[in-house]
Design an enzyme around this catalytic site. Sequence first.
Site, PDB file in Angstrom:
ATOM      1  N   ASP A   1     -23.181 -48.959  14.724  1.00 51.20           N
ATOM      2  CA  ASP A   1     -23.824 -47.755  15.685  1.00 51.20           C
ATOM      3  C   ASP A   1     -25.547 -47.320  15.150  1.00 51.20           C
ATOM      4  O   ASP A   1     -26.427 -47.086  16.535  1.00 51.20           O
ATOM      5  CB  ASP A   1     -23.083 -46.675  15.542  1.00 51.20           C
TER       6      ASP A   1
ATOM      7  N   ASP B   1      -9.544 -37.714  12.046  1.00 49.20           N
ATOM      8  CA  ASP B   1     -10.308 -37.967  13.477  1.00 49.20           C
ATOM      9  C   ASP B   1     -10.205 -37.374  14.148  1.00 49.20           C
ATOM     10  O   ASP B   1      -8.854 -37.621  15.655  1.00 49.20           O
ATOM     11  CB  ASP B   1     -10.499 -39.896  13.707  1.00 49.20           C
TER      12      ASP B   1
ATOM     13  N   HIS C   1     -20.454 -46.063  12.113  1.00 40.52           N
ATOM     14  CA  HIS C   1     -20.286 -47.330  11.988  1.00 40.52           C
ATOM     15  C   HIS C   1     -21.743 -48.057  11.499  1.00 40.52           C
ATOM     16  O   HIS C   1     -22.278 -47.797  12.099  1.00 40.52           O
ATOM     17  CB  HIS C   1     -20.100 -48.457  13.291  1.00 40.52           C
TER      18      HIS C   1
ATOM     19  N   HIS D   1      -3.805 -41.583  17.761  1.00 39.05           N
ATOM     20  CA  HIS D   1      -3.394 -43.300  17.253  1.00 39.05           C
ATOM     21  C   HIS D   1      -1.766 -42.663  17.172  1.00 39.05           C
ATOM     22  O   HIS D   1      -0.806 -43.300  17.115  1.00 39.05           O
ATOM     23  CB  HIS D   1      -3.710 -43.718  16.058  1.00 39.05           C
TER      24      HIS D   1
ATOM     25  N   GLU E   1      -5.561 -39.856  12.976  1.00 38.36           N
ATOM     26  CA  GLU E   1      -6.076 -39.186  14.780  1.00 38.36           C
ATOM     27  C   GLU E   1      -5.066 -39.168  15.556  1.00 38.36           C
ATOM     28  O   GLU E   1      -4.145 -40.297  15.433  1.00 38.36           O
ATOM     29  CB  GLU E   1      -7.035 -40.631  14.866  1.00 38.36           C
TER      30      GLU E   1
END
Length: 439
Positions: A105, A297, A102, A272, A269
């Site tokens: 980050d 992910d 990100h 998720h 993900e």
Amino acid sequence: MNHSCFDHIPKIQYEGPESDNPLAFKYYDASRVIMGKTIEEHLRVAVCYWHTFCWDGSDVFGAGPFNRPWHGPVNDNDAALEKLDAAFTFFEKLGNPYFCFHDVDVMPSAETPGEHVEKFHFIVDAVEKKIAESATGLLWGTANMFSHPRYMAGASTNPDPEVVAFAALQVRECLEATHRLGGAGYVLWGGREGYDTILNTDLKREIAQLGRFLTMVVEHKHRIGFKGDIWIEPKPHEPARHQYDRDVATVYGFLKNCGLEKEVGVNIEPNHATLAGHNFEHEVEMAMALDIFGSIDFNRGDPQNGWDTDQFPNDLRENTMALYYILKGGGFKNGGANFDAKVRRQSREVEDLFYAHIGGMDLLARALENAARLLESEKLISFVNHRYAGWDSGIGADMLSGRASLEDMAANALDTNISPAPRSGRQEYLENIITQAVR
Ligand code: XLS
Ligand code: NI
Ligand code: NI
């Protein structure tokens, strides 16, 4: 410059399944060829910057116990550079071909729009140099539009257009940086795009904002000539009670509604998927069926609780299944296997970061071999093809091609006096094939 905090860690090598060395790969043999591609080319493993280099171990009950050697007291330019050194030293030792980040980050903290741009540019220059000198490249970038309090009511779905303008700035900057750094994709996870209570929410307007924003992102991608993919990352809830990008099927409906189903794919993900009441392979196969499969992910949730616990994957059966459907669908193109996973809070030493990634990469390499064997044996696929063989000709083919109407189908039933014989779905027989394939 290498960071000295990993000096005691050797370069991680492949030693084979019999090795007892915890700092060696047992299955991830990067150059081994499976179905015409090396394991490294199939999996396109990425380490995520946020969980691995940014998180200090804090949770809602207390401060972070990690005390990482590269975490300075203030998040300024020097601290960002030190973190970057640590990250690329880690990549060199682990041998992962990619990483993901990100904007926030990698960069020092910034408040104003001008400060954001200035500080982000400063670090992107440094990241670009690191990539040029290393064997690790960028899989995807993304803008964090959920941590800063300005985004508490969402980014592009915020009631305040000024907040949306800040989000636009972050996405423009991060998309352009991803392009410049040679990224293969750009991710938009819904973050706080959703709502906690309908009482304060204009749902119709928020969905329109979300759609228009995504359209603007796609337009900008083409304007700057970014050839990578754009992926939405579905998630049903957390942080918001209701997240607009609930699951793969919901995202597809939304993309169709905006006319963007050929432009945008999904980053799936597993944790998720399970939060949405699906399993991992369902989401993969749904994305393949709708032709929006992008990237993964990899992580796992905890079957006994309902959070996004982001643990490293360790279930061989689950990942064999997922990789089977990924391989069957043609495998990764621009996407790859990003570990959106974090070590547990007590795993506070840098060794733990290596154990976690070695375990994840070994698991995926093993699951990949299982999946390839399953695919090559054609046991599952021939069963499924046989089960649907009726559609290849006759009234079934006529219906699917549009030649037969409801009336034609109904007339056919009467004319031929059909009496379809019930057939077994053979679930247990098929599950046994998986049991046999998982090694
Ligand atoms: C959070 C998401 C996030 C995205 C990137 O649940 O998984 O980490 O992958 O913003
Ligand atoms: Ni994620
Ligand atoms: Ni997540």
